[in-house]
Design an enzyme around this catalytic site. Structure first.
Site, PDB file in Angstrom:
ATOM      1  N   ARG A 219      59.908  10.778 -19.353  1.00 31.61           N
ATOM      2  CA  ARG A 219      58.575  10.273 -19.703  1.00 31.61           C
ATOM      3  C   ARG A 219      58.656   9.346 -20.915  1.00 31.61           C
ATOM      4  O   ARG A 219      57.726   8.592 -21.194  1.00 31.61           O
ATOM      5  CB  ARG A 219      57.614  11.416 -20.052  1.00 31.61           C
ATOM      6  CG  ARG A 219      57.303  12.442 -18.962  1.00 31.61           C
ATOM      7  CD  ARG A 219      56.956  11.817 -17.643  1.00 31.61           C
ATOM      8  NE  ARG A 219      58.138  11.684 -16.817  1.00 31.61           N
ATOM      9  CZ  ARG A 219      58.229  10.876 -15.766  1.00 31.61           C
ATOM     10  NH1 ARG A 219      57.210  10.124 -15.419  1.00 31.61           N
ATOM     11  NH2 ARG A 219      59.328  10.808 -15.045  1.00 31.61           N
TER      12      ARG A 219
ATOM     13  N   GLN B  94      63.018  14.742  -9.075  1.00 34.00           N
ATOM     14  CA  GLN B  94      61.690  14.992  -9.640  1.00 34.00           C
ATOM     15  C   GLN B  94      60.863  15.936  -8.759  1.00 34.00           C
ATOM     16  O   GLN B  94      59.634  15.921  -8.811  1.00 34.00           O
ATOM     17  CB  GLN B  94      60.937  13.677  -9.853  1.00 34.00           C
ATOM     18  CG  GLN B  94      61.588  12.772 -10.880  1.00 34.00           C
ATOM     19  CD  GLN B  94      60.730  11.565 -11.216  1.00 34.00           C
ATOM     20  OE1 GLN B  94      59.699  11.658 -11.865  1.00 34.00           O
ATOM     21  NE2 GLN B  94      61.161  10.403 -10.755  1.00 34.00           N
TER      22      GLN B  94
ATOM     23  N   ASP C  23      54.327   7.993  -0.469  1.00 35.96           N
ATOM     24  CA  ASP C  23      54.746   8.008  -1.864  1.00 35.96           C
ATOM     25  C   ASP C  23      55.000   9.450  -2.302  1.00 35.96           C
ATOM     26  O   ASP C  23      54.445  10.384  -1.734  1.00 35.96           O
ATOM     27  CB  ASP C  23      53.636   7.377  -2.719  1.00 35.96           C
ATOM     28  CG  ASP C  23      54.075   7.122  -4.147  1.00 35.96           C
ATOM     29  OD1 ASP C  23      55.298   7.140  -4.410  1.00 35.96           O
ATOM     30  OD2 ASP C  23      53.206   6.916  -5.009  1.00 35.96           O
ATOM     31  N   GLU C  24      55.833   9.637  -3.346  1.00 30.48           N
ATOM     32  CA  GLU C  24      56.146  10.973  -3.893  1.00 30.48           C
ATOM     33  C   GLU C  24      56.569  11.921  -2.763  1.00 30.48           C
ATOM     34  O   GLU C  24      56.129  13.068  -2.679  1.00 30.48           O
ATOM     35  CB  GLU C  24      54.939  11.547  -4.646  1.00 30.48           C
ATOM     36  CG  GLU C  24      54.429  10.677  -5.783  1.00 30.48           C
ATOM     37  CD  GLU C  24      55.339  10.648  -7.001  1.00 30.48           C
ATOM     38  OE1 GLU C  24      56.475  11.176  -6.914  1.00 30.48           O
ATOM     39  OE2 GLU C  24      54.941  10.099  -8.030  1.00 30.48           O
TER      40      GLU C  24
ATOM     41  N   LYS D 268      58.724   2.025  -8.228  1.00 29.70           N
ATOM     42  CA  LYS D 268      58.490   2.419  -6.834  1.00 29.70           C
ATOM     43  C   LYS D 268      57.160   1.892  -6.302  1.00 29.70           C
ATOM     44  O   LYS D 268      57.073   1.479  -5.146  1.00 29.70           O
ATOM     45  CB  LYS D 268      58.561   3.933  -6.676  1.00 29.70           C
ATOM     46  CG  LYS D 268      57.440   4.713  -7.343  1.00 29.70           C
ATOM     47  CD  LYS D 268      57.607   6.199  -7.133  1.00 29.70           C
ATOM     48  CE  LYS D 268      56.532   6.988  -7.835  1.00 29.70           C
ATOM     49  NZ  LYS D 268      55.178   6.731  -7.343  1.00 29.70           N
ATOM     50  N   THR D 269      56.096   1.911  -7.135  1.00 30.63           N
ATOM     51  CA  THR D 269      54.799   1.424  -6.650  1.00 30.63           C
ATOM     52  C   THR D 269      54.877  -0.069  -6.346  1.00 30.63           C
ATOM     53  O   THR D 269      54.295  -0.552  -5.371  1.00 30.63           O
ATOM     54  CB  THR D 269      53.689   1.702  -7.684  1.00 30.63           C
ATOM     55  OG1 THR D 269      53.691   3.092  -8.008  1.00 30.63           O
ATOM     56  CG2 THR D 269      52.324   1.321  -7.122  1.00 30.63           C
TER      57      THR D 269
END
Length: 685
Positions: free
Chosen positions: A622, A246, A215-216, A33-34
């Site tokens: 993770r 998430q 973002d997020e 995503k980044t």
């Protein structure tokens, strides 16, 4: 595992090139995503936008810094310099510094941290019970994150406790206004009110930012969503990047409803799902997909990767917390030994993480890691430098360096208490606001007597003299011994140790806090003696004065807190692990009552269960290469030991091999025996 592809995949390209309207990028865990965000910034620049017309908003300073560095590498330092990459709170500060006067805030208003606000709340509620004051603080923060002021809170209050909290909220609002101060929640709420009520301010900021990226997005609360709408206007030229699977911060006001509202508020919304994962093996992703499939879907997506199945996800059953910790340590040792004997190259300690639901679960792991002499760090707990007693000392040091530091003034003048109450500080705040001076400067104004009486002024002047005297001596005290003598003498003069005893719940806690202060004094003294550099290196260098060390205190603290990349095992709560990844992950204590977490006999609502399931999903994703899920036959519950019931989430993972009977301690013994048999005796170092 690879970080992300050299070229963008089709879904990523679609997200990058959608420029004309609102866009929601559903970015699954590990889907790059980044990378999408920084490439979209580059595409917007290519399309003709100026860097200053692009805002990219995220939640943490660390995430903002990473985004800034990656944008700089892609578009060059000149363009990156003017990009508005920041956290929501930093953007709020920028807006209030620019236009806060239209909300009756002076330009140099104070920003109070959580502990500072707690002091205001205790004083406003006439409360000496820290636990009660923190409950008020939590309730007030949730109300603010829902967009409520004191009037709205009083209408929303449903219980006697909430009605008391609403009254306290009103008094706190009055005090903060008088102090010309805001808390962290106000950094979102006040800019929103400005954008909603002031046409000129709204037009200015909407014209300034031609494209906003968030973002997020799943972590936004109701007020942050309204702030986004205020910044982009009805046209809605924005890109929201998030993952409904998430969303794990509902307890602090984040709401998944913001994802549901987007297509309602912006019917032309383009939804693009990033499903290719560049982090985990197929076995890990199948387990993650199976768990999260139990939650109702807002938007459909399913993670996949090209890394093959890899090792199966393993579930191990342990007798109790100590046995669980022993097996975790043995697994770390076995994987590292196995890599060496198989010629697979060295595996670092930092390749391992042990993740759990609650902070208290770290204790057994810490004990066993120390016994095995394996280095580790604990994330998600309280930082040493976040402790109230350390912040108290730092407030005085900050004030020595910058008398215009109003937050430091407010903390120092009330710690320890010296008969200066909220009415005195409120009057001083109004006085300084009208004259556009700092609180400390206003304290010495010859006309202050026109608004404050003798005893009030005397107490303020006494504090001012104490600060000036400490500054004078701090300038002249050089070397470790002088610095330590000065600081210990000053702490005695202000009665700080007694303050800790008066302020703490019990003698043991007060003694522990005083011990922390003494450690911090030693820490500063060693820097004055030139024994320790800001980055932690040790060598003999030029002696410094206490004031010179105080001038770099914020830099030293941030360096000390951040630290360099360490080769240590990570122990972390699941909440603190979000956004991170490790090759080898152990999910610990996966039992009913722990995950999903349940306190006492409370009912588990559908919404709570769904959020706990998302937390399990975050934990699974993770892991890059191996994942072990550990469950307890017996577990501690307070002072009691109870039968451990495996979490329902284990069955939901739909693993082919549900339980692994092999104890890694036995596997480690075999590996060591094999290594000993193959390796000739050596005297080499």
């Amino acid at each position: 595992m690879a970080d992300a592809p050299v070229s963008l995949n089709p879904a990523q390209l679609q997200a990058v090139h959608h420029l004309k309207g609102p866009c929601l990028v559903l970015a699954g865990a590990g889907s790059g995503k980044t990378r999408v965000i920084v490439h979209k910034i580059a595409r917007l620049l290519q399309a003709g936008l100026e860097p200053k017309q692009i805002a990219a908003i995220t939640f943490t300073n660390k995430a903002a810094q990473e985004m800034r560095e990656r944008a700089k590498a892609l578009v060059g330092p000149r363009a990156a310099k003017d990009l508005a990459i920041s956290t929501f709170h930093s953007l709020g500060v920028r807006l209030l510094r620019s236009d806060g006067s239209r909300a009756n805030l002076k330009e140099q208003f104070s920003i109070l941290d959580s502990d500072d606000v707690l002091g205001v709340i205790r004083e406003a509620g006439g409360c000496t019970d820290n636990a009660l004051a923190r409950r008020w603080q939590w309730t007030i923060s949730l109300w603010k994150n829902q967009g409520l002021d004191a009037d709205g809170a009083e209408r929303a209050a449903a219980t006697d406790d909430e009605r008391v909290a609403a009254r306290v909220m009103r008094r706190v609002e009055e005090r903060l206004q008088a102090y010309q101060a805001v808390d962290f929640d106000d950094l979102i709420g006040l800019p929103l009110k400005l954008l909603q009520r002031d046409d000129e301010v709204r037009a200015k900021w909407q014209a300034m930012f031609r494209h906003v990226l968030v973002d997020e997005y799943q972590d936004t609360n109701a007020v942050q969503y309204e702030l986004l709408k205020g910044l982009v206007g009805e046209g809605g030229i924005f890109t929201a990047v998030g993952d409904d699977d998430q969303s794990i911060y509902g307890w602090r006001g984040a709401t998944i409803d913001n994802l549901k509202r987007l297509p309602q508020d912006y019917p032309q919304l383009q939804v693009i799902a990033l499903e290719q994962n560049y982090r985990s093996t197929g076995s890990i992703l199948r387990a993650a997909n199976a768990v999260i499939a139990k939650n109702p879907k807002i938007f459909e997506k399913k993670l996949w990767s090209e890394f093959g199945d890899g090792e199966p996800v393993r579930v191990i059953e342990c007798d109790g917390e100590e046995h669980e910790a022993e097996r975790a340590v043995a697994r770390i040792q076995a994987i590292r030994s196995g890599a060496t004997t198989a010629g697979g190259g060295a595996i670092r300690m930092s390749d391992f993480a042990i993740l759990y639901r609650a902070n208290h679960q770290s204790r057994a792991f810490e004990q066993k890691l120390r016994a095995a002499q394996l280095p580790y760090k604990v994330s998600g707990g309280q930082s040493y430098f976040d402790r109230a007693e350390i912040k108290d000392v730092c407030a005085w040091l900050r004030l020595l360096v910058n008398p215009n530091d109003d937050p430091a003034f407010l903390r120092a003048v009330t710690t320890p208490k010296r008969g200066i109450g909220h009415q005195t500080l409120g009057t001083l705040g109004e006085f300084s606001g009208k004259r556009k001076t700092s609180l400390f400067e206003a304290l010495f104004s010859p006309t202050l007597a026109s608004v404050l009486k003798g005893k009030q002024i005397d107490a303020l002047h006494e504090f001012g003299r104490a600060v000036n005297d400490l500054e004078h001596r701090a300038r002249r005290s050089t070397g470790a011994e002088d610095a330590k003598a000065l600081l210990l003498g000053w702490l005695k003069d202000i009665g700080y140790e007694q303050h800790l005893h008066d302020d703490s719940d019990g003698e043991k806690l007060a003694a522990s806090r005083w011990s922390n202060v003494l450690d911090f004094v030693d820490w500063i003294a060693r820097r004055c003696g030139g024994e320790i550099t800001p980055d932690g290196g040790t060598f003999e260098s030029e002696r410094k004065s206490v004031l010179e060390v105080a001038q770099t205190i914020s830099v030293i603290l941030s360096l000390a807190e951040r630290g360099e990349e360490q080769d240590v095992v990570t122990l972390s709560t699941l909440h603190a692990a979000k956004g991170l990844e490790w090759p080898h992950v152990i999910l610990a204590g996966i039992n009913e009552g722990l995950l999903p977490f349940r306190s006492g006999d409370e009912d588990m609502t559908a919404e709570r269960l769904e959020e706990e399931r998302r937390l399990m999903y975050v934990g699974i994703t993770r892991a890059r290469t191996t994942l072990v899920v550990s469950t307890l036959k017996r577990r501690k519950k307070g002072r009691d030991t109870v039968i451990g019931v495996p979490s329902r989430f284990i069955a939901e993972m739909k693993l082919d091999e549900v339980l692994v009977k092999e104890d890694p301690r036995e596997r480690l013994k075999k590996l060591r025996a094999e290594l000993a048999a193959k390796t000739p005796a050596s005297t080499g170092g």
